[in-house]
Design an enzyme around this catalytic site. Structure first.
Site, PDB file in Angstrom:
ATOM      1  N   CYS A   2       0.838  -1.197   0.000  1.00  0.00           N
ATOM      2  CA  CYS A   2       0.000   0.000   0.000  1.00  0.00           C
ATOM      3  C   CYS A   2       0.873   1.248   0.000  1.00  0.00           C
ATOM      4  O   CYS A   2       2.056   1.197   0.303  1.00  0.00           O
ATOM      5  CB  CYS A   2      -0.854   0.019   1.245  1.00  0.00           C
ATOM      6  SG  CYS A   2      -1.663  -1.533   1.573  1.00  0.00           S
ATOM      7  N   ARG A  27       1.954   0.974  -5.937  1.00  0.00           N
ATOM      8  CA  ARG A  27       2.165   0.133  -4.756  1.00  0.00           C
ATOM      9  C   ARG A  27       0.921  -0.656  -4.385  1.00  0.00           C
ATOM     10  O   ARG A  27       0.985  -1.582  -3.578  1.00  0.00           O
ATOM     11  CB  ARG A  27       2.573   0.990  -3.556  1.00  0.00           C
ATOM     12  CG  ARG A  27       3.864   1.745  -3.755  1.00  0.00           C
ATOM     13  CD  ARG A  27       4.128   2.609  -2.551  1.00  0.00           C
ATOM     14  NE  ARG A  27       4.471   1.816  -1.399  1.00  0.00           N
ATOM     15  CZ  ARG A  27       5.699   1.481  -1.061  1.00  0.00           C
ATOM     16  NH1 ARG A  27       6.704   1.884  -1.794  1.00  0.00           N
ATOM     17  NH2 ARG A  27       5.922   0.752   0.000  1.00  0.00           N
ATOM     18  N   TRP A  74      -3.532  -2.211  -1.270  1.00  0.00           N
ATOM     19  CA  TRP A  74      -3.400  -3.538  -1.886  1.00  0.00           C
ATOM     20  C   TRP A  74      -3.837  -4.505  -0.794  1.00  0.00           C
ATOM     21  O   TRP A  74      -3.147  -4.647   0.228  1.00  0.00           O
ATOM     22  CB  TRP A  74      -1.947  -3.764  -2.278  1.00  0.00           C
ATOM     23  CG  TRP A  74      -1.693  -4.971  -3.125  1.00  0.00           C
ATOM     24  CD1 TRP A  74      -1.954  -5.106  -4.456  1.00  0.00           C
ATOM     25  CD2 TRP A  74      -1.072  -6.195  -2.717  1.00  0.00           C
ATOM     26  NE1 TRP A  74      -1.532  -6.331  -4.886  1.00  0.00           N
ATOM     27  CE2 TRP A  74      -0.999  -7.027  -3.851  1.00  0.00           C
ATOM     28  CE3 TRP A  74      -0.579  -6.687  -1.508  1.00  0.00           C
ATOM     29  CZ2 TRP A  74      -0.452  -8.306  -3.813  1.00  0.00           C
ATOM     30  CZ3 TRP A  74      -0.033  -7.961  -1.467  1.00  0.00           C
ATOM     31  CH2 TRP A  74       0.035  -8.755  -2.608  1.00  0.00           C
ATOM     32  N   ASN A 100       0.243   0.669   6.482  1.00  0.00           N
ATOM     33  CA  ASN A 100       0.876  -0.347   5.629  1.00  0.00           C
ATOM     34  C   ASN A 100       1.415  -1.419   6.548  1.00  0.00           C
ATOM     35  O   ASN A 100       1.980  -1.089   7.599  1.00  0.00           O
ATOM     36  CB  ASN A 100       2.112   0.209   4.906  1.00  0.00           C
ATOM     37  CG  ASN A 100       1.749   1.015   3.695  1.00  0.00           C
ATOM     38  OD1 ASN A 100       0.596   1.099   3.342  1.00  0.00           O
ATOM     39  ND2 ASN A 100       2.763   1.588   3.083  1.00  0.00           N
ATOM     40  N   GLY A 101       1.338  -2.667   6.124  1.00  0.00           N
ATOM     41  CA  GLY A 101       1.920  -3.724   6.951  1.00  0.00           C
ATOM     42  C   GLY A 101       0.845  -4.653   7.453  1.00  0.00           C
ATOM     43  O   GLY A 101      -0.315  -4.594   7.027  1.00  0.00           O
ATOM     44  N   GLU A 480      12.268 -15.059 -17.394  1.00  0.00           N
ATOM     45  CA  GLU A 480      11.904 -13.658 -17.211  1.00  0.00           C
ATOM     46  C   GLU A 480      10.892 -13.232 -18.278  1.00  0.00           C
ATOM     47  O   GLU A 480       9.929 -12.517 -17.981  1.00  0.00           O
ATOM     48  CB  GLU A 480      13.171 -12.788 -17.240  1.00  0.00           C
ATOM     49  CG  GLU A 480      12.950 -11.294 -17.183  1.00  0.00           C
ATOM     50  CD  GLU A 480      12.137 -10.800 -15.980  1.00  0.00           C
ATOM     51  OE1 GLU A 480      11.890 -11.571 -15.045  1.00  0.00           O
ATOM     52  OE2 GLU A 480      11.716  -9.626 -16.024  1.00  0.00           O
ATOM     53  N   LYS A 484       7.132 -11.844 -17.458  1.00  0.00           N
ATOM     54  CA  LYS A 484       6.646 -10.550 -17.975  1.00  0.00           C
ATOM     55  C   LYS A 484       5.293 -10.738 -18.647  1.00  0.00           C
ATOM     56  O   LYS A 484       4.367  -9.989 -18.399  1.00  0.00           O
ATOM     57  CB  LYS A 484       7.600  -9.972 -19.012  1.00  0.00           C
ATOM     58  CG  LYS A 484       8.806  -9.181 -18.623  1.00  0.00           C
ATOM     59  CD  LYS A 484       8.643  -7.938 -17.843  1.00  0.00           C
ATOM     60  CE  LYS A 484       8.360  -8.191 -16.410  1.00  0.00           C
ATOM     61  NZ  LYS A 484       9.416  -8.342 -15.490  1.00  0.00           N
ATOM     62  N   GLU A 487       2.427 -11.620 -16.172  1.00  0.00           N
ATOM     63  CA  GLU A 487       2.096 -10.512 -15.263  1.00  0.00           C
ATOM     64  C   GLU A 487       1.135  -9.512 -15.896  1.00  0.00           C
ATOM     65  O   GLU A 487       0.233  -9.020 -15.238  1.00  0.00           O
ATOM     66  CB  GLU A 487       3.375  -9.729 -14.892  1.00  0.00           C
ATOM     67  CG  GLU A 487       4.203 -10.344 -13.798  1.00  0.00           C
ATOM     68  CD  GLU A 487       5.449  -9.504 -13.490  1.00  0.00           C
ATOM     69  OE1 GLU A 487       5.741  -9.330 -12.306  1.00  0.00           O
ATOM     70  OE2 GLU A 487       6.137  -9.035 -14.421  1.00  0.00           O
ATOM     71  N   HIS A 503       9.886 -34.462 -21.467  1.00  0.00           N
ATOM     72  CA  HIS A 503       9.564 -35.250 -20.275  1.00  0.00           C
ATOM     73  C   HIS A 503       8.186 -34.898 -19.711  1.00  0.00           C
ATOM     74  O   HIS A 503       7.986 -34.932 -18.495  1.00  0.00           O
ATOM     75  CB  HIS A 503      10.648 -35.070 -19.212  1.00  0.00           C
ATOM     76  CG  HIS A 503      11.989 -35.527 -19.681  1.00  0.00           C
ATOM     77  ND1 HIS A 503      12.258 -36.837 -19.996  1.00  0.00           N
ATOM     78  CD2 HIS A 503      13.128 -34.845 -19.944  1.00  0.00           C
ATOM     79  CE1 HIS A 503      13.507 -36.945 -20.412  1.00  0.00           C
ATOM     80  NE2 HIS A 503      14.063 -35.739 -20.395  1.00  0.00           N
ATOM     81  N   LYS A 602       3.818  -3.508  -6.821  1.00  0.00           N
ATOM     82  CA  LYS A 602       5.243  -3.393  -7.154  1.00  0.00           C
ATOM     83  C   LYS A 602       6.124  -3.785  -5.984  1.00  0.00           C
ATOM     84  O   LYS A 602       7.164  -4.395  -6.144  1.00  0.00           O
ATOM     85  CB  LYS A 602       5.556  -1.970  -7.585  1.00  0.00           C
ATOM     86  CG  LYS A 602       7.011  -1.801  -7.994  1.00  0.00           C
ATOM     87  CD  LYS A 602       7.137  -1.122  -9.317  1.00  0.00           C
ATOM     88  CE  LYS A 602       8.531  -1.149  -9.865  1.00  0.00           C
ATOM     89  NZ  LYS A 602       8.770  -2.323 -10.701  1.00  0.00           N
TER      90      LYS A 602
HETATM   91  C1  G6P Z   1       6.761  -8.087  -6.765  1.00  0.00           C
HETATM   92  C2  G6P Z   1       6.656  -7.416  -8.117  1.00  0.00           C
HETATM   93  C3  G6P Z   1       7.673  -8.031  -9.072  1.00  0.00           C
HETATM   94  C4  G6P Z   1       9.065  -7.945  -8.468  1.00  0.00           C
HETATM   95  C5  G6P Z   1       9.133  -8.609  -7.096  1.00  0.00           C
HETATM   96  C6  G6P Z   1      10.453  -8.333  -6.396  1.00  0.00           C
HETATM   97  O1  G6P Z   1       6.289  -9.377  -6.834  1.00  0.00           O
HETATM   98  O2  G6P Z   1       5.356  -7.528  -8.645  1.00  0.00           O
HETATM   99  O3  G6P Z   1       7.646  -7.336 -10.299  1.00  0.00           O
HETATM  100  O4  G6P Z   1       9.993  -8.550  -9.325  1.00  0.00           O
HETATM  101  O5  G6P Z   1       8.112  -8.068  -6.263  1.00  0.00           O
HETATM  102  O6  G6P Z   1      10.557  -6.967  -6.135  1.00  0.00           O
HETATM  103  P1  G6P Z   1      11.902  -6.257  -5.719  1.00  0.00           P
HETATM  104  O7  G6P Z   1      11.508  -4.839  -5.454  1.00  0.00           O
HETATM  105  O8  G6P Z   1      12.404  -6.948  -4.491  1.00  0.00           O
HETATM  106  O9  G6P Z   1      12.851  -6.381  -6.851  1.00  0.00           O
END
Ligand code: G6P
Length: 607
Positions: A2, A27, A74, A100-101, A480, A484, A487, A503, A602
């Protein structure tokens, strides 16, 4: 997670609070709210959904008042709806709180409050905290917040208002990011600097246990009952970096910023043609003394860690472990006071990664962090830090942070390799030169690749499943790429080592199923091509991303993206870009909210 913005100063509070929330929306964005104090009354407005829903509600008549708190959420406790949105208000209506938390003992505290006659309108743990503040209020908001936090077990960044104290804002921090921003117009509190850049670049990174009273005349920080001084620092980012600057989305802007981000990162880590990490690295003796080296992170940062592991293994000629932080934090039997733990985190706030830092340090290990956010919790908690220098990354899907994480780890590996004598100084210079040329290479590639990728995105946007294949480092890059895509497009995407396909997963290959194969590793080209043949023979739509001009590739690829050649080790730095573009374009074609994908945030500061 959040986002919190709070303000106490000389101008109307609503505008800077909403503006700050807009900057923090990445966030969390399932509901938002604001509370502003005016003439001893709390005005509170909350709305479900994106911030614009709240802004619309406030458009008829802005709230007056110069002290306020705001929040973009969030969901953790309770579904996203108005009742669960913050600010939460106490039973008597005289206290408002954003948080937050997670309060771990909230149920016990809630039961106790219920037995004392309190009632609850939401499912949130925050409503418990605001009622504790009401319960403990005895004429001093700061004292009431202090007593409430004394009962709480868990993590929090709080910002509290009381109708009884029209000029006072109280904020507190425990294991959840919170900073102060100091401007001529007043004092801000926020979850991160992006919220404040339009108002001030002078910030204070609060410490765990800090309790701050922000009055019309300034602020006082206390920790465990003692008044403490905290340094005011200048943030190196500027406000335009946190805007779209004409791009449709932050993600595409950030994809295009990669050459610049890599150049900025190189400038700070290379000097005289060789790696210079100064205090961010270890001496030869220290490196040789480490009994084990672990790398840990979450999400995209973990994918960077996996590539970094290969680079370090090459540099040191010894095994390096890579483990996701959510697992390593609970199982690190072999980490000792002789070990090195390298964590990677864009935000520097990811809860699981921070837990690894703390747990490893408890065991006496050295912790080196690679992070993009100066002053973040992981930055401050770690023994040594390499900053990625990517600038603020706003889009939830990470792009430029990933490339600068890779670059930072490649440079760290060169530094270690030279120190232990596995790389000669000349070899290091040659590799640094190669890395220094990559920003230009990427810039040229972007222009050429966009139309090619767009045409492929048209095709895959109509599908509901896609596979990514690769061998060695190509597999790590494919992971990766698949992350992407899922997501932001919500298309099921699965990355697997090409050789593993037979397999089991090959059973899923059917007519028209898109399969993206990355082929950059010189030793593995032929083997990878035969995997493409396998899926083509079963009707797959084969998309090959390669730097190899072998005619064999053309014969098996329905679509091909040719990327520039580099040494094998550095190929992920290049091959990731078309995959980022593919995910982006597909998401746009599907009409998704690219920068704020559903269910994601994020910065995930909770477990
Ligand atoms: C969340 C985000 C990802 C990110 C991950 C790690 O899950 O949605 O996009 O890669 O956190 O975040 P950081 O800030 O530790 O790189």
């Amino acid at each position: 997670m959040c986002g919190i913005v709070a303000y106490n100063g000389s101008i109307a509070a609503q505008e800077p609070i909403l503006h700050g929330l807009e900057r923090l929306e990445y966030r969390g964005y399932d509901s938002a709210g604001v509370a502003i104090q005016k003439d001893g009354k709390l005005q509170v407005e909350r709305a479900k959904g994106r911030l614009h829903a709240l802004v619309e509600r406030l458009s008829d008549g802005p709230m007056e008042g110069t002290v306020g708190i705001g929040h973009t959420r969030w969901a953790t406790h309770g579904e996203p709806n108005v009742a669960n949105a913050h600010p939460q208000v106490s039973n008597d209506g005289n206290f408002a709180l954003v948080h937050n938390g997670i309060i771990e003992n909230f149920q016990t505290l809630k039961n106790a409050l219920i037995s004392e006659g309190y009632s609850f309108q939401s499912d949130t743990d925050t409503e418990v905290a605001v009622n504790l503040i009401q319960k403990y209020y005895d004429g001093n908001l700061k004292e009431a917040v202090a007593r409430a936090t004394g009962d709480i077990r868990g993590t929090y960044a709080f910002a509290a208002l009381s109708a009884h104290e029209p000029d006072t804002l109280v904020v507190a921090r425990m294991d959840s990011p919170l900073i102060l921003g100091v401007s001529e117009d007043g004092v801000f509190a926020a979850s991160d600097v992006a919220a404040l850049l339009d108002y001030t670049k002078k910030v204070i990174y609060l410490e765990d246990g800090d309790l701050v009273t922000i009055g019309a005349q300034g602020y006082t920080i206390e920790n465990q009952g003692e008044v403490v001084e905290r340094e005011v620092v200048d943030v190196p980012w500027d406000a335009t970096q946190a805007t779209k600057e004409g791009y449709d989305h932050f993600m595409i802007k950030e994809i295009h910023e990669q050459p610049k981000a890599l150049r900025d990162s190189l400038i700070r880590k290379v000097s005289g043609g060789t790696v210079d990490l100064s205090d961010s690295s270890y001496t030869r003796e220290e490196i040789l003394a480490f009994d084990r080296i672990y790398m840990s992170a979450c999400g995209t940062a973990f994918h960077a860690a996996e590539v970094g592991k290969r680079a370090l293994e090459d540099a040191l000629g010894r095994e390096v472990q890579a483990e996701v932080a959510s697992e390593l934090r609970y199982y690190m039997p072999f980490i000792t006071e002789k070990s090195l733990v390298i964590v990677i985190s864009q935000s520097g706030e990811t809860g699981d990664t921070l837990a690894v830092v703390k747990e490893a340090q408890k065991r006496g290990a050295q912790v080196l962090a690679v992070t993009n956010v100066v002053g973040s919790s992981i930055d401050r908690a770690s023994d040594k830090v390499i900053h990625c220098d990517a600038g603020p990354e706003i889009s939830v899907a990470s792009t430029k942070a990933y490339s600068t994480q890779l670059l930072s780890l490649f440079l760290l590996a060169l530094d270690f390799g030279e120190k232990v004598g596995r790389y000669s100084p000349e070899e290091v210079r040659a590799r640094v030169k190669e890395l220094s040329e990559i920003p230009d290479t990427i810039e040229k590639m972007l222009e050429k690749t966009i139309p090619e990728v767009d045409a492929i995105a048209e095709k895959i946007s109509k599908k509901d499943s896609i596979f990514y294949l690769g061998r060695g480092l190509d597999y790590l890059s494919a992971k990766e790429g698949a992350l992407k895509l899922k997501e932001i497009s919500y298309i099921h995407a699965n990355a697997l080592p090409s050789g593993e396909l037979k397999h089991g997963t090959i059973a899923l290959i059917e007519e028209g199923l898109p399969v993206v194969t990355i082929i950059t590793q010189s030793e593995l080209v032929e083997k990878s091509i035969s995997n493409v043949k396998e899926v083509k023979a079963r009707g797959a739509h084969t998309i090959v991303l390669t730097n190899d001009e072998a005619p064999e590739v053309d014969s098996v690829a329905d679509d091909k993206i040719l990327i520039p050649k580099t040494s094998d080790l550095y190929a992920p730095l290049i091959s990731v870009l078309p995959q980022q573009l593919l995910a982006y374009k597909t998401s746009v074609l599907l009409g998704n909210d690219v920068d704020k994908p559903r269910n994601l945030a994020k910065s995930v500061t909770v477990e």
